[in-house]
Design a protein around this motif. Structure first.
Motif, mmCIF file in Angstrom:
data_model
loop_
_atom_site.group_PDB
_atom_site.id
_atom_site.type_symbol
_atom_site.label_atom_id
_atom_site.label_comp_id
_atom_site.label_asym_id
_atom_site.label_seq_id
_atom_site.Cartn_x
_atom_site.Cartn_y
_atom_site.Cartn_z
ATOM 1 N N VAL A 195 0.841 -1.199 0.000
ATOM 2 C CA VAL A 195 0.000 0.000 0.000
ATOM 3 C C VAL A 195 0.876 1.248 0.000
ATOM 4 C CG1 VAL A 195 -1.967 -1.099 1.122
ATOM 5 C CG2 VAL A 195 -0.184 -0.052 2.527
ATOM 6 N N TYR A 196 0.344 2.305 -0.570
ATOM 7 C CA TYR A 196 1.045 3.592 -0.618
ATOM 8 C C TYR A 196 0.012 4.690 -0.435
ATOM 9 C CZ TYR A 196 -0.680 3.794 -5.454
ATOM 10 O OH TYR A 196 -1.483 3.815 -6.567
ATOM 11 N N GLU A 197 0.451 5.930 -0.404
ATOM 12 C CA GLU A 197 -0.467 7.042 -0.156
ATOM 13 C C GLU A 197 -1.011 7.591 -1.475
ATOM 14 O OE1 GLU A 197 -1.454 7.926 2.989
ATOM 15 O OE2 GLU A 197 -0.261 6.166 3.523
ATOM 16 N N ASN A 198 -2.259 7.304 -1.750
ATOM 17 C CA ASN A 198 -2.930 7.834 -2.931
ATOM 18 C C ASN A 198 -4.412 7.990 -2.614
ATOM 19 O OD1 ASN A 198 -3.471 8.747 -5.487
ATOM 20 N ND2 ASN A 198 -3.103 6.812 -6.526
ATOM 21 N N PRO A 199 -4.710 8.883 -1.637
ATOM 22 C CA PRO A 199 -6.097 9.041 -1.209
ATOM 23 C C PRO A 199 -6.970 9.590 -2.357
ATOM 24 C CG PRO A 199 -4.709 10.818 -0.356
ATOM 25 C CD PRO A 199 -3.795 9.819 -0.974
ATOM 26 N N PRO A 200 -8.234 9.206 -2.381
ATOM 27 C CA PRO A 200 -8.967 8.393 -1.404
ATOM 28 C C PRO A 200 -8.995 6.897 -1.756
ATOM 29 C CG PRO A 200 -10.519 9.355 -2.932
ATOM 30 C CD PRO A 200 -9.145 9.845 -3.359
ATOM 31 N N LYS A 201 -8.242 6.496 -2.790
ATOM 32 C CA LYS A 201 -8.258 5.085 -3.185
ATOM 33 C C LYS A 201 -7.521 4.207 -2.191
ATOM 34 C CE LYS A 201 -6.429 6.165 -7.073
ATOM 35 N NZ LYS A 201 -5.723 5.962 -8.354
ATOM 36 N N VAL A 202 -6.417 4.714 -1.631
ATOM 37 C CA VAL A 202 -5.667 3.997 -0.598
ATOM 38 C C VAL A 202 -4.868 5.028 0.190
ATOM 39 C CG1 VAL A 202 -3.836 3.513 -2.291
ATOM 40 C CG2 VAL A 202 -3.916 2.247 -0.135
ATOM 41 N N PHE A 203 -4.973 4.955 1.531
ATOM 42 C CA PHE A 203 -4.254 5.919 2.368
ATOM 43 C C PHE A 203 -4.245 5.415 3.810
ATOM 44 C CE2 PHE A 203 -8.695 6.999 2.460
ATOM 45 C CZ PHE A 203 -8.963 7.406 3.763
ATOM 46 N N THR A 204 -3.400 6.054 4.630
ATOM 47 C CA THR A 204 -3.318 5.730 6.048
ATOM 48 C C THR A 204 -3.946 6.861 6.846
ATOM 49 O OG1 THR A 204 -1.226 4.577 5.630
ATOM 50 C CG2 THR A 204 -1.770 5.100 7.924
ATOM 51 N N ASP A 205 -4.923 6.531 7.710
ATOM 52 C CA ASP A 205 -5.606 7.584 8.470
ATOM 53 C C ASP A 205 -4.786 8.000 9.680
ATOM 54 O OD1 ASP A 205 -5.980 5.683 10.451
ATOM 55 O OD2 ASP A 205 -8.087 5.327 9.978
ATOM 56 N N VAL A 211 -5.071 1.505 7.488
ATOM 57 C CA VAL A 211 -5.136 1.625 6.032
ATOM 58 C C VAL A 211 -6.595 1.722 5.610
ATOM 59 C CG1 VAL A 211 -4.581 0.523 3.842
ATOM 60 C CG2 VAL A 211 -3.005 0.326 5.767
ATOM 61 N N GLN A 212 -6.916 2.728 4.807
ATOM 62 C CA GLN A 212 -8.283 2.991 4.385
ATOM 63 C C GLN A 212 -8.344 3.177 2.862
ATOM 64 O OE1 GLN A 212 -10.752 2.878 6.471
ATOM 65 N NE2 GLN A 212 -9.807 3.135 8.480
ATOM 66 N N GLY A 213 -9.551 3.275 2.337
ATOM 67 C CA GLY A 213 -9.727 3.544 0.919
ATOM 68 C C GLY A 213 -10.508 2.454 0.210
ATOM 69 N N LEU A 214 -10.846 2.722 -1.038
ATOM 70 C CA LEU A 214 -11.639 1.792 -1.842
ATOM 71 C C LEU A 214 -10.955 0.437 -1.996
ATOM 72 C CD1 LEU A 214 -13.989 1.095 -3.765
ATOM 73 C CD2 LEU A 214 -12.672 2.173 -5.615
ATOM 74 N N PHE A 215 -9.687 0.446 -2.389
ATOM 75 C CA PHE A 215 -8.973 -0.814 -2.618
ATOM 76 C C PHE A 215 -8.820 -1.635 -1.334
ATOM 77 C CE2 PHE A 215 -8.060 1.080 -6.665
ATOM 78 C CZ PHE A 215 -7.805 0.012 -7.525
ATOM 79 N N PRO A 216 -8.410 -1.035 -0.201
ATOM 80 C CA PRO A 216 -8.338 -1.805 1.049
ATOM 81 C C PRO A 216 -9.705 -2.336 1.480
ATOM 82 C CG PRO A 216 -7.002 0.165 1.229
ATOM 83 C CD PRO A 216 -7.793 0.306 -0.037
ATOM 84 N N ASP A 217 -10.764 -1.534 1.321
ATOM 85 C CA ASP A 217 -12.098 -1.986 1.727
ATOM 86 C C ASP A 217 -12.489 -3.264 0.996
ATOM 87 O OD1 ASP A 217 -12.377 0.109 3.454
ATOM 88 O OD2 ASP A 217 -13.757 1.269 2.190
ATOM 89 N N VAL A 218 -12.229 -3.312 -0.303
ATOM 90 C CA VAL A 218 -12.633 -4.467 -1.096
ATOM 91 C C VAL A 218 -11.783 -5.687 -0.767
ATOM 92 C CG1 VAL A 218 -12.746 -5.421 -3.434
ATOM 93 C CG2 VAL A 218 -13.636 -3.131 -2.980
ATOM 94 N N ILE A 219 -10.458 -5.509 -0.674
ATOM 95 C CA ILE A 219 -9.617 -6.684 -0.417
ATOM 96 C C ILE A 219 -9.803 -7.186 1.010
ATOM 97 C CG2 ILE A 219 -7.485 -5.567 0.384
ATOM 98 C CD1 ILE A 219 -6.007 -7.596 -1.485
#
Length: 304
Positions: free
Chosen positions: A33-43, A48-56
């Motif tokens: 994971v890397y920082e590319n909000p809102p698709k993937v980011f660290t709160d 780890v949050q975002g669309l991709f983490p939610d689905v996986i």
């Protein structure tokens, strides 16, 4: 016959891996994971949050996997993917070059494209107007390098642009906001989410429609199995307007639905795909018109 045999290989691998996993402890899946909000980011809590983490994470729960997030910047994650230090990487745009190096999920997660932003006082409306400017980009981004990236467009239009590379899109916007550069390139998702938080202006310049997916190492033993299960669940999630996929879209990218509140959720991916194709047509049309102008000028010089 050759095509048929080729298809049998990954199916056999998936079956063998799935069978062995059924008898073993929960599968630990290393996720880059890397920082590319809102698709993937660290709160702020380090989660780890975002669309991709939610689905996986949904897939992992359904399959009994244990996820181990491996954080890094974009370039570090790609390097780890190449060296098999991670099992899957989120939010990777597929391209002909990358297909040679990584394996990708067959089901698309999302469609994006590149957008050029400028300082408020600038009136940039076309690619040729970028000539002589300082431009901030994200290093190794699909919208920076490759056939459809901004560097390729700069070369095609024969522009003199000073390119300044950063690790992520947040730094691109920060550099543009501070006046260190004249323009900056981000993906349309990041831009739409954060453009109001910086002193930047979206220009009409859009380019390079890209298909975002999950990626696994080419030489991974469990890669085919991971892809098969991710594809299977993602296909079902996209068919259900109440699934975690659409819940996550509404949570992390609400602006996508603000103007389309009357449009069914299942229709959004189709609309986004159609707009991506339109963006590609517009970009190619601009490039063709520029080439025609250049060629016409060369012919005129030849006859003078």
């Amino acid at each position: 016959m050759l095509f048929f045999i080729t298809l049998l290989v990954p199916v056999g691998v998936v079956s063998c891996v799935a069978g062995s996993l059924a008898l073993a402890d929960p599968l630990v899946v290393r996720v880059g994971v890397y920082e590319n909000p809102p698709k993937v980011f660290t709160d702020d809590n380090g989660d780890v949050q975002g669309l991709f983490p939610d689905v996986i994470e949904y897939v992992a729960t359904e399959e009994g996997w244990e996820l181990e997030y491996v954080a890094g910047n974009w370039t570090q994650c790609l390097e780890r993917l190449s060296s098999n230090e991670i099992d899957v990487m989120v939010d990777v745009a597929i391209s002909e070059e990358r297909v040679e190096e990584y394996s990708f999920s067959n089901e698309s997660m999302f469609l994006s494209w590149g957008v050029v932003y400028s300082q408020p006082e600038s009136a940039v409306e076309s690619i040729p107007e970028l000539d002589g400017m300082r431009m901030a980009v994200m290093s190794e981004s699909i919208h920076t390098i490759g056939e459809g990236g901004i560097l390729s467009l700069i070369e095609e239009f024969q522009l003199n642009v000073t390119v300044v590379e950063f690790d992520d899109y947040t730094q691109v916007f920060e550099s543009l906001d501070s006046g260190d550069v004249d323009v900056g390139v981000v993906n349309r998702i990041f831009g739409g989410m954060y453009e109001d938080e910086y002193d930047v202006v979206r220009t009409p310049i859009i380019f390079n429609p890209t298909d975002l997916r999950y990626a696994t190492p080419k030489n991974s033993t469990i890669g085919p199995y991971l892809i098969e299960r991710i594809d299977s669940h993602l296909t079902e999630l996209k068919r259900d307007s109440d699934s975690i996929y659409y819940q996550s879209l509404h949570t992390h990218m609400p602006y996508l639905f603000e103007a389309e509140s009357e449009i069914p959720g299942w229709l959004m991916p189709a609309l986004l795909t159609s707009f991506g194709v339109l963006a590609l047509i517009v970009s190619m049309n601009l490039l063709l018109r520029h080439k025609v102008k250049v060629r016409t000028a060369e012919l005129q010089d030849a006859y003078e």
